[in-house]
Design an enzyme around this catalytic site. Sequence first.
Site, mmCIF file in Angstrom:
data_model
loop_
_atom_site.group_PDB
_atom_site.id
_atom_site.type_symbol
_atom_site.label_atom_id
_atom_site.label_comp_id
_atom_site.label_asym_id
_atom_site.label_seq_id
_atom_site.Cartn_x
_atom_site.Cartn_y
_atom_site.Cartn_z
ATOM 1 N N LYS A 108 0.840 -1.188 -0.084
ATOM 2 C CA LYS A 108 -0.006 0.089 0.041
ATOM 3 C C LYS A 108 0.939 1.212 -0.032
ATOM 4 O O LYS A 108 0.404 2.227 -0.415
ATOM 5 C CB LYS A 108 -1.033 0.002 1.137
ATOM 6 C CG LYS A 108 -1.968 -1.086 1.036
ATOM 7 C CD LYS A 108 -3.013 -1.048 2.037
ATOM 8 C CE LYS A 108 -4.278 -2.049 1.746
ATOM 9 N NZ LYS A 108 -3.971 -3.362 2.115
HETATM 10 C C1 LIG Z 1 -4.616 -4.472 1.481
HETATM 11 C C2 LIG Z 1 -3.896 -5.893 1.379
HETATM 12 C C3 LIG Z 1 -4.183 -6.841 0.522
HETATM 13 C C4 LIG Z 1 -5.618 -6.820 -0.287
HETATM 14 O O1 LIG Z 1 -5.121 -5.918 -1.488
HETATM 15 P P1 LIG Z 1 -6.613 -5.345 -2.151
HETATM 16 O O2 LIG Z 1 -5.983 -4.297 -3.178
HETATM 17 O O3 LIG Z 1 -7.541 -4.800 -1.262
HETATM 18 O O4 LIG Z 1 -7.206 -6.389 -2.788
HETATM 19 C C5 LIG Z 1 -3.358 -8.034 0.374
HETATM 20 N N1 LIG Z 1 -2.266 -8.337 1.172
HETATM 21 C C6 LIG Z 1 -1.740 -7.071 1.974
HETATM 22 C C7 LIG Z 1 -0.716 -7.267 2.980
HETATM 23 C C8 LIG Z 1 -2.836 -5.939 2.367
HETATM 24 O O5 LIG Z 1 -2.081 -5.037 2.993
#
Ligand SMILES: *Cc1c(COP(=O)(O)O)cnc(C)c1O
Length: 453
Positions: A108
């Site tokens: 993210k």
């Molecule tokens: C947010 C997140 C996901 C999921 O991602 P999406 O874009 O919501 O499908 C998977 N793994 C981790 C470690 C995350 O922080």
Amino acid sequence: MRYVSTRGGADAKRFTEILLEGLAADGGLYVPEAFPRADLAAWRGLSYPDLAFAILSQFMDDVPGLAILVKKTYTKEIFGSADITPLRTLEPGLHILGLSNGPTLAFKDVAMQLLGNLFQFVLQKESRTLNILGATSGDTGSAAEHAMRGKKNVNVFMLSPHGRMSAFQRAQMFSLQDPNIHNLAVQGVFDDCQDLVKAVNADAAFKAKYRIGAVNSINWARVAAQVVYYFKGYFSVTKSSQDAVAFAVPSGNFGNIYAGYVARSMGLPVRQLILASNENDVLDEFFKTGKYRIRQAAVATSSPSMDISKASNFERYVFDLLERDSARVKRYFTSPDGFDLSLVPRPGFVSGRSTHADRLATIRSIHSKYGVTIDPHTADGVKVGLELREPGVPLICLETALPAKFSETIREALGREPERPAGLANLEDLPQRFEVIAPDAAAVKRYIAAHAS
Ligand SMILES: *Cc1c(COP(=O)(O)O)cnc(C)c1O
């Protein structure tokens, strides 16, 4: 580039007009009127920041200083290497794309770090301030806070469930001492936090007076920033732009994998987008059956960042599946039970499901075969990717977090602590700053009113 709502009831807008907005006024999500075309020959060989600029300048064509913002975001200092998203080859044809080398050790950061710089730029230019209100169970909140800390014209008010995050996640958020970051530990669970955000946003007068904003995963800038690493991963494993690859993506809100779909729609040769669900398998069920059945609540799992009952970015993909028929999108996404698209082809996507036992087995097998430790979410992607890959097509598994963030599951799988990146050894010992608050919208509003700018 102009953006239209998936539900057809809002005016087309430019990028800077949708940057600070969450949903469109009609309840839909903004998508580009048309996807730009990739120039694979020209983009191969570009550095990460140059590639990011080549792609993002098409989506964000009304941000005059974009080149500078992109250069300032994607640096070795922030992401640990000039590659930004380094690729590791486990064996010929099997790769891990490292997306988690930013400040909070999860993918993210790649988008959120850019969002912080974009927000500051646009707010300063318009002499506006924004008070971001969010709810987090861990990853999103800390990525947002680390991206917005110290930024001018932005405050962050982040609600988290008191006593329910891991010690590491808590320390990552609560150790921030920047005066524009406010951690509110709610005496309740994550759903209470989300309900409080909804309740505050439902008060239109309060929302307008205090300029309440969001940084959730439906923000288009986050999707666009994620498109870049699909290209980067593709160029890292192919020699010619005739070659195709597959991506395995652990999915919750359908944000990360939707960016892969956008990359493919721009012309990136992606043969398969392999979606991995955890025990919360609403998306796996959809890709297998065509039926989208919203669950009442998510169950808690050991890949907690995918514990989601309703995938918020999914509407953007369905908009295209339905050939951009916004009336149908609106009907489907306002129906409480979901919908059935079993007769509509879903080319290019396959899906599977991974459970706690699969996660542990995959962490163990990747560790014993290659000496590499992967986190529980990445393990879900690897497990499903290995099951569904086609022979002869390179498989790129997206690493969505580092194992250090989820030490409990790593201990269960490997019987030892995961390694921590340098500088984070004593994270939990740093002084923490947070406010415990009752699960009461009036209390949250009082706090924001007293600390907003
Ligand atoms: C947010 C997140 C996901 C999921 O991602 P999406 O874009 O919501 O499908 C998977 N793994 C981790 C470690 C995350 O922080």
